[in-house]
Design a protein around this motif. Sequence first.
Motif: not given
Length: 238
Positions: A157-158, A161-163, A180, A183, A186
């Motif tokens: 999950q980490s 990182p994109s957020s 979160g 992002d 997104n």
Amino acid sequence: MESVLLPLTAIFDPASAIPRGVVARKWLISLLLFSLATMASGVAIAQRLDAARLVIPKLQSSGELSKSSEREIDEQVQQAQRVALVGGVAKGVVVVPLEILVLAVVLKLLAWLIGKKALFVECFTAASLSSLPATVFHLILAASAWRQPSLTVAMVQSLVPSSLAAFHPDAAPALGRVLGAIDVVNLWAAALLGLGFGTAAKLPRLAGVGLGLFLYVLFAAAFLVGAPGLMGGMGGKP
């Protein structure tokens, strides 16, 4: 040849390539790339996943650990890894096309709600082309996963990182969900989606991009911030 190069062009010059792709209905290559990239990341994660960290705590909580032989534990660990591998492949083969299809239906419905005519195939193309940021993300995730000797669910999950949540890991749960939702992948996808939908619905370019970002804000508020908060609240009740 243009169909093959269009996704690459759309990454670097979306203002020109996305409208051209929607009008020409060039959806296939971007959909295939998204599916393949998703499968690649799923397979890489499954191959590096430390399944023992998932299986052993479950056996402990159920009281089965003391009753299981080392061979039985090893078989369950291998089974968990196979399930993860099949799940990663299935996500690219089944889930990805369904996501694009559902998104295209939403765009078609949106066009009807705002009184615009948009062909379904153009809505589908807009949805497919908007997956390019996620394709880039999954390719980076696959490469990053292969470089790891082993992975846990928390590490996955980490890993990429994109957020903004990555910069505030100790934030309160509510703030963490908000961060979160901010992002890069997104937001980039939402802008491409709006640009493509604007072309399909004959909207001004800026209006289409703005609509795409607005839709993402609504989605994030409902499903990334609101719903997890409600579920967490209900889960915390005695």
